[in-house]
Write a protein that holds these residues in place. Sequence first.
Motif, short mmCIF file in Angstrom:
data_model
loop_
_atom_site.label_atom_id
_atom_site.label_comp_id
_atom_site.label_asym_id
_atom_site.label_seq_id
_atom_site.Cartn_x
_atom_site.Cartn_y
_atom_site.Cartn_z
N LEU A 142 0.80 -1.22 0.00
CA LEU A 142 0.00 0.00 0.00
C LEU A 142 0.84 1.28 0.00
CD1 LEU A 142 -2.79 -1.00 2.57
CD2 LEU A 142 -2.78 -1.31 0.08
N VAL A 143 2.16 1.13 -0.13
CA VAL A 143 3.04 2.31 -0.18
C VAL A 143 3.70 2.45 -1.54
CG1 VAL A 143 5.04 3.48 0.85
CG2 VAL A 143 3.46 2.16 2.30
N GLY A 144 4.40 1.40 -1.99
CA GLY A 144 5.06 1.46 -3.28
C GLY A 144 6.32 0.62 -3.31
N GLU A 145 7.11 0.83 -4.37
CA GLU A 145 8.28 -0.01 -4.62
C GLU A 145 9.42 0.87 -5.12
OE1 GLU A 145 8.41 -4.38 -6.48
OE2 GLU A 145 8.09 -2.84 -8.01
N ALA A 146 10.66 0.50 -4.78
CA ALA A 146 11.83 1.28 -5.20
C ALA A 146 12.99 0.34 -5.48
CB ALA A 146 12.22 2.28 -4.12
N PRO A 147 13.79 0.62 -6.54
CA PRO A 147 14.97 -0.19 -6.82
C PRO A 147 16.13 0.22 -5.92
CG PRO A 147 14.75 1.52 -8.47
CD PRO A 147 13.57 1.67 -7.56
N ILE A 148 16.79 -0.76 -5.30
CA ILE A 148 17.90 -0.50 -4.39
C ILE A 148 19.06 -1.43 -4.74
CG2 ILE A 148 18.66 -0.46 -1.99
CD1 ILE A 148 16.50 1.61 -2.52
N SER A 149 20.26 -0.86 -4.84
CA SER A 149 21.44 -1.67 -5.15
C SER A 149 21.78 -2.62 -4.00
CB SER A 149 22.65 -0.77 -5.41
OG SER A 149 22.46 0.05 -6.54
N VAL A 150 22.29 -3.79 -4.35
CA VAL A 150 22.83 -4.72 -3.36
C VAL A 150 24.21 -4.21 -2.99
CG1 VAL A 150 23.56 -7.08 -2.90
CG2 VAL A 150 21.52 -6.65 -4.30
N SER A 151 24.37 -3.65 -1.79
CA SER A 151 25.66 -3.11 -1.41
C SER A 151 26.59 -4.18 -0.83
CB SER A 151 25.50 -1.96 -0.41
OG SER A 151 24.85 -2.39 0.76
N ASP A 152 26.02 -5.25 -0.33
CA ASP A 152 26.82 -6.37 0.17
C ASP A 152 25.88 -7.54 0.39
OD1 ASP A 152 29.02 -7.81 0.96
OD2 ASP A 152 29.62 -6.43 2.54
N CYS A 153 26.42 -8.74 0.45
CA CYS A 153 25.58 -9.92 0.70
C CYS A 153 26.45 -11.08 1.14
CB CYS A 153 24.76 -10.29 -0.54
SG CYS A 153 25.74 -10.60 -2.02
N GLY A 154 25.80 -12.05 1.74
CA GLY A 154 26.50 -13.23 2.21
C GLY A 154 25.51 -14.35 2.43
N ASP A 155 25.91 -15.32 3.20
CA ASP A 155 25.07 -16.50 3.42
C ASP A 155 23.89 -16.15 4.32
OD1 ASP A 155 24.11 -19.03 3.50
OD2 ASP A 155 25.68 -19.85 4.79
N GLY A 156 22.71 -15.94 3.73
CA GLY A 156 21.50 -15.68 4.48
C GLY A 156 21.23 -14.22 4.77
N TRP A 157 22.02 -13.29 4.18
CA TRP A 157 21.77 -11.88 4.43
C TRP A 157 22.13 -11.03 3.21
CZ3 TRP A 157 26.01 -8.66 4.00
CH2 TRP A 157 27.27 -9.26 4.10
N MET A 158 21.56 -9.83 3.18
CA MET A 158 21.81 -8.87 2.12
C MET A 158 21.77 -7.46 2.72
SD MET A 158 19.48 -8.17 -1.29
CE MET A 158 19.77 -9.82 -1.95
N ASP A 159 22.73 -6.62 2.33
CA ASP A 159 22.76 -5.24 2.77
C ASP A 159 22.23 -4.32 1.68
OD1 ASP A 159 23.79 -5.88 5.21
OD2 ASP A 159 25.80 -5.08 4.85
N LEU A 160 21.37 -3.39 2.08
CA LEU A 160 20.79 -2.41 1.15
C LEU A 160 21.00 -1.02 1.74
CD1 LEU A 160 17.39 -4.27 0.62
CD2 LEU A 160 19.39 -4.37 -0.89
N LEU A 161 21.75 -0.17 1.04
CA LEU A 161 21.88 1.22 1.47
C LEU A 161 20.69 1.99 0.93
CD1 LEU A 161 23.87 3.36 2.85
CD2 LEU A 161 24.15 4.13 0.49
N ILE A 162 19.89 2.54 1.82
CA ILE A 162 18.67 3.23 1.42
C ILE A 162 18.78 4.71 1.78
CG2 ILE A 162 16.17 3.38 1.77
CD1 ILE A 162 16.17 0.36 2.20
#
Length: 272
Positions: free
Chosen positions: A54-74
Amino acid sequence: MSHACQCHTSEHDLMPAPYSIMTIEKHTPLEWTFRVQTDLPAQLGQFVEVSLPLVGEAPISVSDCGDGWMDLLIRNVGKVTSALFAKHPGETIWLRGSYGHGYPIDTFRYQKLLIVAGGTGVAPVKGLLRYFSEHPEEIEQLDMILGYKNQESVLYKREMPLWRETHHLTVTLDEGQSDGPYRIGRVTEPLQELDIRDIHATRAIVVGPPIMIKFVVQMLQDKGFKAEQIWVDYERRMACSTGKCGHCRMGNIYVCVDGPVFNYAQAQNFID
Protein backbone atom coordinates in the motif's frame (compact mmCIF):
# COMPACT_ATOMS: atom_id res chain seq x y z
CA MET A 1 37.31 -20.65 -4.97
CA SER A 2 35.56 -18.29 -2.58
CA HIS A 3 33.06 -15.66 -3.66
CA ALA A 4 31.91 -12.35 -2.23
CA CYS A 5 28.37 -13.64 -1.82
CA GLN A 6 27.30 -17.14 -0.93
CA CYS A 7 24.68 -17.12 -3.68
CA HIS A 8 24.37 -17.42 -7.42
CA THR A 9 22.06 -16.12 -10.12
CA SER A 10 18.94 -18.06 -10.97
CA GLU A 11 15.55 -17.42 -12.50
CA HIS A 12 14.12 -14.11 -11.33
CA ASP A 13 10.94 -14.16 -9.34
CA LEU A 14 8.58 -11.29 -10.15
CA MET A 15 6.53 -11.73 -7.00
CA PRO A 16 7.79 -9.85 -3.93
CA ALA A 17 8.14 -11.86 -0.73
CA PRO A 18 8.44 -10.77 2.92
CA TYR A 19 11.83 -10.73 4.65
CA SER A 20 12.90 -9.69 8.13
CA ILE A 21 15.14 -6.70 8.88
CA MET A 22 18.12 -7.95 10.89
CA THR A 23 19.88 -4.66 11.67
CA ILE A 24 19.80 -0.99 10.67
CA GLU A 25 23.02 1.05 10.57
CA LYS A 26 22.54 4.82 10.42
CA HIS A 27 25.42 6.38 8.47
CA THR A 28 23.86 9.84 8.07
CA PRO A 29 20.37 11.27 8.76
CA LEU A 30 19.41 10.35 5.18
CA GLU A 31 21.38 7.16 4.46
CA TRP A 32 20.93 3.94 6.39
CA THR A 33 22.01 0.36 5.69
CA PHE A 34 19.29 -2.24 6.15
CA ARG A 35 20.61 -5.77 6.62
CA VAL A 36 17.84 -8.15 5.56
CA GLN A 37 17.62 -11.86 6.32
CA THR A 38 17.16 -13.41 2.90
CA ASP A 39 18.34 -16.23 0.68
CA LEU A 40 17.61 -14.35 -2.54
CA PRO A 41 20.25 -15.03 -5.22
CA ALA A 42 22.50 -12.01 -5.65
CA GLN A 43 25.75 -10.73 -7.10
CA LEU A 44 27.49 -7.57 -5.97
CA GLY A 45 26.31 -4.71 -8.21
CA GLN A 46 22.88 -6.16 -8.91
CA PHE A 47 19.74 -4.58 -7.46
CA VAL A 48 16.46 -5.63 -5.87
CA GLU A 49 13.03 -4.05 -5.84
CA VAL A 50 12.08 -3.13 -2.25
CA SER A 51 8.41 -2.61 -1.49
CA LEU A 52 5.92 -2.00 1.27
CA PRO A 53 2.25 -2.98 0.79
CA LEU A 54 0.00 0.00 0.00
CA VAL A 55 3.04 2.31 -0.18
CA GLY A 56 5.06 1.46 -3.28
CA GLU A 57 8.28 -0.01 -4.62
CA ALA A 58 11.83 1.28 -5.20
CA PRO A 59 14.97 -0.19 -6.82
CA ILE A 60 17.90 -0.50 -4.39
CA SER A 61 21.44 -1.67 -5.15
CA VAL A 62 22.83 -4.72 -3.36
CA SER A 63 25.66 -3.11 -1.41
CA ASP A 64 26.82 -6.37 0.17
CA CYS A 65 25.58 -9.92 0.70
CA GLY A 66 26.50 -13.23 2.21
CA ASP A 67 25.07 -16.50 3.42
CA GLY A 68 21.50 -15.68 4.48
CA TRP A 69 21.77 -11.88 4.43
CA MET A 70 21.81 -8.87 2.12
CA ASP A 71 22.76 -5.24 2.77
CA LEU A 72 20.79 -2.41 1.15
CA LEU A 73 21.88 1.22 1.47
CA ILE A 74 18.67 3.23 1.42
CA ARG A 75 18.53 7.01 1.00
CA ASN A 76 15.43 8.73 2.39
CA VAL A 77 14.25 10.71 -0.64
CA GLY A 78 10.63 9.73 -1.27
CA LYS A 79 7.43 8.04 -0.14
CA VAL A 80 8.72 4.46 -0.14
CA THR A 81 12.09 5.22 1.45
CA SER A 82 10.46 7.47 4.05
CA ALA A 83 8.18 4.59 5.07
CA LEU A 84 11.20 2.27 5.23
CA PHE A 85 12.90 4.66 7.64
CA ALA A 86 9.99 4.13 10.03
CA LYS A 87 10.83 0.41 10.21
CA HIS A 88 12.81 -1.30 12.99
CA PRO A 89 14.86 -4.51 13.24
CA GLY A 90 12.58 -7.52 13.41
CA GLU A 91 9.96 -5.94 11.17
CA THR A 92 9.23 -7.00 7.60
CA ILE A 93 9.93 -5.51 4.19
CA TRP A 94 9.22 -7.05 0.79
CA LEU A 95 11.81 -7.85 -1.87
CA ARG A 96 11.95 -9.25 -5.37
CA GLY A 97 15.05 -9.90 -7.43
CA SER A 98 17.95 -9.83 -7.71
CA TYR A 99 18.08 -8.23 -11.14
CA GLY A 100 20.56 -7.23 -13.80
CA HIS A 101 24.28 -7.87 -14.08
CA GLY A 102 26.76 -7.28 -11.27
CA TYR A 103 30.54 -6.95 -11.15
CA PRO A 104 32.62 -9.72 -12.74
CA ILE A 105 34.62 -10.39 -9.59
CA ASP A 106 36.61 -13.21 -11.19
CA THR A 107 37.86 -10.74 -13.81
CA PHE A 108 39.31 -8.53 -11.05
CA ARG A 109 40.73 -11.31 -8.90
CA TYR A 110 44.57 -11.36 -8.80
CA GLN A 111 44.70 -8.15 -10.89
CA LYS A 112 45.37 -4.48 -10.14
CA LEU A 113 42.08 -2.70 -9.50
CA LEU A 114 41.20 0.99 -9.25
CA ILE A 115 37.78 1.97 -7.85
CA VAL A 116 36.54 5.56 -8.12
CA ALA A 117 33.13 6.18 -6.55
CA GLY A 118 31.17 9.20 -5.39
CA GLY A 119 28.40 9.72 -2.82
CA THR A 120 25.86 6.93 -2.65
CA GLY A 121 27.73 5.43 -5.61
CA VAL A 122 30.05 3.95 -3.02
CA ALA A 123 27.24 1.60 -1.95
CA PRO A 124 27.29 -0.68 -5.03
CA VAL A 125 31.05 -1.27 -4.62
CA LYS A 126 31.07 -1.57 -0.81
CA GLY A 127 30.86 -5.36 -0.99
CA LEU A 128 33.87 -5.50 -3.32
CA LEU A 129 35.86 -3.29 -0.95
CA ARG A 130 34.95 -5.55 1.97
CA TYR A 131 35.73 -8.73 0.09
CA PHE A 132 39.17 -7.72 -1.15
CA SER A 133 40.04 -6.19 2.24
CA GLU A 134 39.19 -9.47 3.94
CA HIS A 135 41.01 -11.43 1.20
CA PRO A 136 43.98 -9.19 0.26
CA GLU A 137 45.80 -12.18 -1.16
CA GLU A 138 43.21 -12.30 -3.96
CA ILE A 139 44.02 -8.87 -5.40
CA GLU A 140 47.46 -7.71 -6.59
CA GLN A 141 46.77 -4.04 -5.82
CA LEU A 142 43.64 -2.08 -4.90
CA ASP A 143 43.40 1.71 -5.08
CA MET A 144 40.17 3.30 -3.81
CA ILE A 145 39.23 6.96 -4.38
CA LEU A 146 35.91 7.76 -2.70
CA GLY A 147 34.30 11.20 -2.85
CA TYR A 148 31.62 12.77 -0.65
CA LYS A 149 30.03 16.22 -0.35
CA ASN A 150 31.23 16.84 3.20
CA GLN A 151 32.33 15.04 6.35
CA GLU A 152 28.74 14.56 7.52
CA SER A 153 27.87 12.63 4.34
CA VAL A 154 30.71 10.08 4.50
CA LEU A 155 29.47 6.49 4.34
CA TYR A 156 31.10 3.36 5.80
CA LYS A 157 33.36 5.13 8.31
CA ARG A 158 33.41 1.99 10.44
CA GLU A 159 34.84 -0.10 7.59
CA MET A 160 37.50 2.38 6.46
CA PRO A 161 40.27 1.43 8.93
CA LEU A 162 40.41 -2.08 7.45
CA TRP A 163 40.35 -0.69 3.90
CA ARG A 164 43.27 1.62 4.75
CA GLU A 165 45.18 -1.18 6.48
CA THR A 166 45.00 -3.62 3.58
CA HIS A 167 44.94 -1.32 0.52
CA HIS A 168 45.25 2.28 -0.68
CA LEU A 169 42.29 4.50 0.27
CA THR A 170 41.77 8.19 -0.48
CA VAL A 171 38.59 9.96 0.67
CA THR A 172 37.80 13.42 -0.72
CA LEU A 173 35.28 16.01 0.46
CA ASP A 174 33.80 18.61 -1.89
CA GLU A 175 33.58 21.12 0.94
CA GLY A 176 34.64 21.69 4.54
CA GLN A 177 37.98 21.55 6.33
CA SER A 178 40.69 19.01 5.77
CA ASP A 179 40.31 16.90 8.87
CA GLY A 180 42.14 13.70 9.70
CA PRO A 181 41.88 11.10 6.96
CA TYR A 182 40.04 13.32 4.43
CA ARG A 183 41.27 15.73 1.78
CA ILE A 184 39.34 18.62 0.25
CA GLY A 185 38.66 18.47 -3.48
CA ARG A 186 37.14 16.32 -6.19
CA VAL A 187 37.95 12.67 -6.89
CA THR A 188 39.62 13.76 -10.13
CA GLU A 189 42.47 15.43 -8.20
CA PRO A 190 43.93 12.33 -6.48
CA LEU A 191 43.16 10.38 -9.65
CA GLN A 192 45.29 12.81 -11.65
CA GLU A 193 48.11 12.39 -9.11
CA LEU A 194 47.87 8.59 -9.02
CA ASP A 195 50.94 6.94 -10.49
CA ILE A 196 49.67 3.88 -12.34
CA ARG A 197 52.81 2.15 -13.52
CA ASP A 198 51.21 -0.73 -15.38
CA ILE A 199 48.11 0.63 -17.10
CA HIS A 200 47.58 -2.46 -19.25
CA ALA A 201 47.41 -4.74 -16.18
CA THR A 202 44.95 -2.49 -14.28
CA ARG A 203 41.15 -2.62 -14.27
CA ALA A 204 38.95 0.30 -13.20
CA ILE A 205 35.41 0.68 -11.82
CA VAL A 206 33.64 4.05 -11.86
CA VAL A 207 30.38 4.66 -9.97
CA GLY A 208 28.58 7.90 -9.18
CA PRO A 209 26.65 10.76 -10.77
CA PRO A 210 26.69 10.74 -14.62
CA ILE A 211 28.84 13.90 -14.80
CA MET A 212 31.40 12.33 -12.46
CA ILE A 213 31.50 9.14 -14.50
CA LYS A 214 32.03 11.17 -17.68
CA PHE A 215 35.03 13.11 -16.37
CA VAL A 216 36.63 10.18 -14.56
CA VAL A 217 36.36 7.88 -17.58
CA GLN A 218 37.84 10.58 -19.80
CA MET A 219 40.72 11.02 -17.37
CA LEU A 220 41.32 7.27 -17.28
CA GLN A 221 41.40 7.15 -21.08
CA ASP A 222 43.80 10.09 -21.13
CA LYS A 223 46.04 8.06 -18.81
CA GLY A 224 46.01 5.18 -21.30
CA PHE A 225 43.14 2.95 -20.15
CA LYS A 226 41.29 1.22 -22.96
CA ALA A 227 37.49 1.10 -22.88
CA GLU A 228 37.47 -2.64 -22.16
CA GLN A 229 39.53 -2.07 -18.98
CA ILE A 230 36.81 0.14 -17.46
CA TRP A 231 33.47 -0.80 -15.86
CA VAL A 232 30.73 1.72 -15.08
CA ASP A 233 27.59 1.43 -12.98
CA TYR A 234 24.55 3.33 -14.26
CA GLU A 235 21.67 4.13 -11.93
CA ARG A 236 18.36 4.79 -13.65
CA ARG A 237 14.68 4.60 -12.61
CA MET A 238 14.42 0.82 -12.90
CA ALA A 239 10.69 0.49 -12.29
CA CYS A 240 9.72 -2.91 -13.66
CA SER A 241 13.16 -4.64 -13.67
CA THR A 242 12.15 -6.70 -16.72
CA GLY A 243 12.82 -4.32 -19.62
CA LYS A 244 9.12 -3.66 -20.23
CA CYS A 245 8.30 -0.20 -18.88
CA GLY A 246 11.11 1.67 -20.64
CA HIS A 247 11.93 4.05 -17.77
CA CYS A 248 15.59 3.00 -17.75
CA ARG A 249 16.04 2.75 -21.52
CA MET A 250 19.20 4.19 -23.09
CA GLY A 251 18.84 3.81 -26.85
CA ASN A 252 18.17 0.10 -27.32
CA ILE A 253 19.65 -0.81 -23.93
CA TYR A 254 17.58 -1.45 -20.81
CA VAL A 255 19.68 -0.75 -17.72
CA CYS A 256 17.58 -3.05 -15.51
CA VAL A 257 18.20 -6.08 -17.72
CA ASP A 258 21.49 -5.35 -19.48
CA GLY A 259 23.14 -3.52 -16.55
CA PRO A 260 23.38 -1.74 -14.23
CA VAL A 261 27.08 -2.70 -14.46
CA PHE A 262 28.52 -2.32 -17.95
CA ASN A 263 31.92 -2.66 -19.49
CA TYR A 264 32.73 0.72 -21.02
CA ALA A 265 33.49 -0.86 -24.40
CA GLN A 266 29.71 -1.29 -24.59
CA ALA A 267 28.64 1.73 -22.53
CA GLN A 268 30.57 4.26 -24.60
CA ASN A 269 28.03 3.73 -27.40
CA PHE A 270 24.93 4.38 -25.29
CA ILE A 271 22.52 7.15 -26.24
CA ASP A 272 21.14 8.75 -23.10
